[in-house]
Design a protein around this motif. Sequence first.
Motif, PDB file in Angstrom:
ATOM      1  N   GLY A   1      -2.742  -2.669 -11.180  1.00 25.28           N
ATOM      2  CA  GLY A   1      -3.453  -1.666 -10.484  1.00 25.28           C
ATOM      3  C   GLY A   1      -4.235  -2.339  -9.313  1.00 25.28           C
ATOM      4  N   VAL A   2      -5.442  -2.919  -9.726  1.00 24.05           N
ATOM      5  CA  VAL A   2      -6.509  -3.577  -8.646  1.00 24.05           C
ATOM      6  C   VAL A   2      -5.732  -4.608  -7.735  1.00 24.05           C
ATOM      7  CG1 VAL A   2      -8.617  -4.233  -8.198  1.00 24.05           C
ATOM      8  CG2 VAL A   2      -8.483  -2.557  -9.957  1.00 24.05           C
ATOM      9  N   ILE A   3      -5.288  -5.362  -8.546  1.00 22.74           N
ATOM     10  CA  ILE A   3      -4.976  -6.751  -7.807  1.00 22.74           C
ATOM     11  C   ILE A   3      -3.635  -6.637  -7.013  1.00 22.74           C
ATOM     12  CG2 ILE A   3      -4.371  -9.311  -8.148  1.00 22.74           C
ATOM     13  CD1 ILE A   3      -6.403  -9.383 -10.592  1.00 22.74           C
ATOM     14  N   ILE A   4      -2.713  -5.989  -7.777  1.00 23.32           N
ATOM     15  CA  ILE A   4      -1.368  -5.925  -6.961  1.00 23.32           C
ATOM     16  C   ILE A   4      -1.527  -4.817  -5.722  1.00 23.32           C
ATOM     17  CG2 ILE A   4       1.061  -5.163  -7.159  1.00 23.32           C
ATOM     18  CD1 ILE A   4       1.252  -6.544  -9.479  1.00 23.32           C
ATOM     19  N   GLY A   5      -2.318  -3.635  -6.195  1.00 22.51           N
ATOM     20  CA  GLY A   5      -2.757  -2.841  -4.995  1.00 22.51           C
ATOM     21  C   GLY A   5      -3.449  -3.388  -3.540  1.00 22.51           C
ATOM     22  N   THR A   6      -4.251  -4.290  -4.057  1.00 18.00           N
ATOM     23  CA  THR A   6      -4.918  -4.923  -2.923  1.00 18.00           C
ATOM     24  C   THR A   6      -3.968  -6.039  -2.204  1.00 18.00           C
ATOM     25  OG1 THR A   6      -7.085  -4.986  -4.220  1.00 18.00           O
ATOM     26  CG2 THR A   6      -7.055  -6.631  -2.295  1.00 18.00           C
ATOM     27  N   ALA A   7      -3.179  -6.735  -3.043  1.00 15.95           N
ATOM     28  CA  ALA A   7      -2.095  -7.660  -2.392  1.00 15.95           C
ATOM     29  C   ALA A   7      -1.300  -6.784  -1.361  1.00 15.95           C
ATOM     30  CB  ALA A   7      -1.292  -8.252  -3.441  1.00 15.95           C
ATOM     31  N   GLN A   8      -0.837  -5.528  -1.649  1.00 18.98           N
ATOM     32  CA  GLN A   8       0.055  -4.796  -0.935  1.00 18.98           C
ATOM     33  C   GLN A   8      -0.572  -4.087   0.140  1.00 18.98           C
ATOM     34  OE1 GLN A   8       1.069  -2.029  -4.098  1.00 18.98           O
ATOM     35  NE2 GLN A   8       2.801  -3.094  -4.960  1.00 18.98           N
ATOM     36  N   ALA A   9      -1.856  -3.819   0.233  1.00 22.71           N
ATOM     37  CA  ALA A   9      -2.700  -3.547   1.208  1.00 22.71           C
ATOM     38  C   ALA A   9      -2.395  -4.619   2.468  1.00 22.71           C
ATOM     39  CB  ALA A   9      -3.977  -3.402   1.114  1.00 22.71           C
ATOM     40  N   GLY A  10      -2.215  -5.900   1.960  1.00 25.38           N
ATOM     41  CA  GLY A  10      -2.330  -6.948   3.065  1.00 25.38           C
ATOM     42  C   GLY A  10      -0.887  -7.461   3.268  1.00 25.38           C
ATOM     43  N   THR A  11      -0.009  -6.931   2.657  1.00 24.69           N
ATOM     44  CA  THR A  11       1.283  -7.496   3.141  1.00 24.69           C
ATOM     45  C   THR A  11       2.378  -6.375   3.544  1.00 24.69           C
ATOM     46  OG1 THR A  11       2.174  -7.246   0.905  1.00 24.69           O
ATOM     47  CG2 THR A  11       1.165  -9.295   1.412  1.00 24.69           C
ATOM     48  N   THR A  12       1.847  -5.197   3.925  1.00 24.74           N
ATOM     49  CA  THR A  12       2.754  -3.994   4.007  1.00 24.74           C
ATOM     50  C   THR A  12       2.379  -3.253   5.508  1.00 24.74           C
ATOM     51  OG1 THR A  12       1.536  -2.555   2.544  1.00 24.74           O
ATOM     52  CG2 THR A  12       3.575  -3.563   1.678  1.00 24.74           C
ATOM     53  N   TYR A  13       2.826  -2.124   5.737  1.00 20.80           N
ATOM     54  CA  TYR A  13       2.936  -1.373   6.726  1.00 20.80           C
ATOM     55  C   TYR A  13       1.719  -1.508   7.502  1.00 20.80           C
ATOM     56  CZ  TYR A  13       7.190   0.222   4.690  1.00 20.80           C
ATOM     57  OH  TYR A  13       8.397   0.300   4.054  1.00 20.80           O
ATOM     58  N   ALA A  14       0.611  -1.095   7.046  1.00 16.55           N
ATOM     59  CA  ALA A  14      -0.652  -1.103   8.182  1.00 16.55           C
ATOM     60  C   ALA A  14      -0.616  -2.072   8.750  1.00 16.55           C
ATOM     61  CB  ALA A  14      -1.854  -0.738   7.165  1.00 16.55           C
ATOM     62  N   VAL A  15      -0.594  -3.491   8.471  1.00 16.68           N
ATOM     63  CA  VAL A  15      -1.035  -4.792   8.880  1.00 16.68           C
ATOM     64  C   VAL A  15       0.132  -5.170   9.842  1.00 16.68           C
ATOM     65  CG1 VAL A  15      -1.480  -7.174   8.561  1.00 16.68           C
ATOM     66  CG2 VAL A  15      -2.566  -5.579   7.250  1.00 16.68           C
ATOM     67  N   ILE A  16       1.217  -4.865   9.352  1.00 13.53           N
ATOM     68  CA  ILE A  16       2.621  -5.168  10.220  1.00 13.53           C
ATOM     69  C   ILE A  16       2.606  -4.009  11.270  1.00 13.53           C
ATOM     70  CG2 ILE A  16       5.122  -5.293  10.257  1.00 13.53           C
ATOM     71  CD1 ILE A  16       3.910  -7.427   8.425  1.00 13.53           C
ATOM     72  N   TYR A  17       2.298  -2.914  11.307  1.00 13.79           N
ATOM     73  CA  TYR A  17       2.349  -1.933  12.467  1.00 13.79           C
ATOM     74  C   TYR A  17       1.320  -2.400  13.308  1.00 13.79           C
ATOM     75  CZ  TYR A  17       6.098   0.851  10.185  1.00 13.79           C
ATOM     76  OH  TYR A  17       7.033   1.582   9.795  1.00 13.79           O
ATOM     77  N   GLY A  18       0.286  -2.918  13.024  1.00 14.21           N
ATOM     78  CA  GLY A  18      -0.735  -3.360  14.102  1.00 14.21           C
ATOM     79  C   GLY A  18      -0.468  -4.540  14.790  1.00 14.21           C
ATOM     80  N   VAL A  19       0.592  -5.426  14.237  1.00 11.69           N
ATOM     81  CA  VAL A  19       1.149  -6.493  15.179  1.00 11.69           C
ATOM     82  C   VAL A  19       2.236  -5.751  16.117  1.00 11.69           C
ATOM     83  CG1 VAL A  19       2.232  -8.833  15.019  1.00 11.69           C
ATOM     84  CG2 VAL A  19       0.703  -8.012  13.306  1.00 11.69           C
ATOM     85  N   ILE A  20       2.816  -4.882  15.600  1.00  7.41           N
ATOM     86  CA  ILE A  20       3.934  -4.216  16.474  1.00  7.41           C
ATOM     87  C   ILE A  20       3.406  -3.653  17.694  1.00  7.41           C
ATOM     88  CG2 ILE A  20       5.843  -2.644  16.578  1.00  7.41           C
ATOM     89  CD1 ILE A  20       6.606  -3.153  13.660  1.00  7.41           C
TER      90      ILE A  20
END
Length: 403
Positions: free
Chosen positions: A106-125
């Motif tokens: 829950g906590v650790i993988i959830g935090t990991a997904q926050a840093g490796t998915t859409y919000a961050v990638i879409y900011g770069v785009i």
Amino acid sequence: MQHKPLSLFQVLACGAAIVTLSMGIRHGFGLWLQPVTQSQGWGRQEFAFAMAIQNLTWGLMGIFAGMLADKFGAFRVISAGAMLYALGLVGMSQAQTPWMFALFTGVIIGTAQAGTTYAVIYGVIGRNVSAERRSWAMGIAAAAGSFGQFLMVPVEGMLISQTGWQTALLILATATALIIPLAWGLREPALHAPGQVKREQTIAQSLKEAFQYPSFQLLMAGYFVCGFQVVFIGVHMPSYLKDHGLAPQVASYALALIGLFNVFGTYIAGTMGQRMAKKNILAFIYLSRSVAIALFLLAPLTPTSVYIFSAVMGLLWLSTVPPTNAAVAQIFGVAHLSMLSGFIFFSHQIGSFMGVWLGGYLYDKTGSYDIVWYLAIALGIFATLVNLPVRESPIQRHSPQAA
């Protein structure tokens, strides 16, 4: 000095590959529900609670990941996320109690997904792709996540059956290391340089503006429903099918079909978002989901009906992502796009929490998923109605702001 943005190919190739890995792994977690609960002697509620925590953590931490990526660039955030992903998968394989399982899954993988998915990638785009091609580019990145599901879910099912559920998680933990060199391609060395992305609003001003704007609230409400529907189906449908006597591989094929058809659905939605009102695209997607779920429940449950439903839902699965994020960029500009996308996504993840947790809770209470299926239909109609009043035109500010 004007600094040249990253090339379109570089942004899309690296961003899409990262999303393929990150989303591909998480889309298969439903395949672990029965092996884990049977091995550990837990109810489905324990597994569902850990997945619910994962989705809520992903949404909450996505806000901060977005802020950090907007300020310091995506590379550091994605690299840290990749390392956490590996740690979480290892911990998930070794956890002996529901509490420890919830911590790692829950906590650790959830935090990991926050840093490796859409919000961050879409900011770069958003920072590196022109407005004329932005919705299309976001569609490409979302389609990559769907291709990851198509590619990874059958592999995960095979790993579980051939190596056991714990070894399968350790193999996936090793695979997440590939994210770090891919993140190197999204470095934005000129992020703070003059002429890059002007930020004439502070974070607080940007948030105040967004949360006081009705269309932002409506987009958040619609995205809540998206999360409820897709995570409930993604996590609980494999067990729903097994409960009704269908072979285990039917569930793997069903999730893979969702991923395959969502490659087309997200790409089409992103492309249409360049020419059509994004709110109308979103309303159509949510209404179509409700119709598809209703017909699925009414039809006899066979492998054929499952595959047809999966293909239709695949077209509609994450196709909400490009028009929703492109609408946010169109209304508010790109200076704080990762952060605002993070808040929109947090609403999505609250819905995800409710969908996955209610699925497990009500199954354990009633022995059936029926109530949650009906809720998913009703919420789809609600989301259709709340997206129609959205105003997509750029917000009018008293002083000129960066777009």
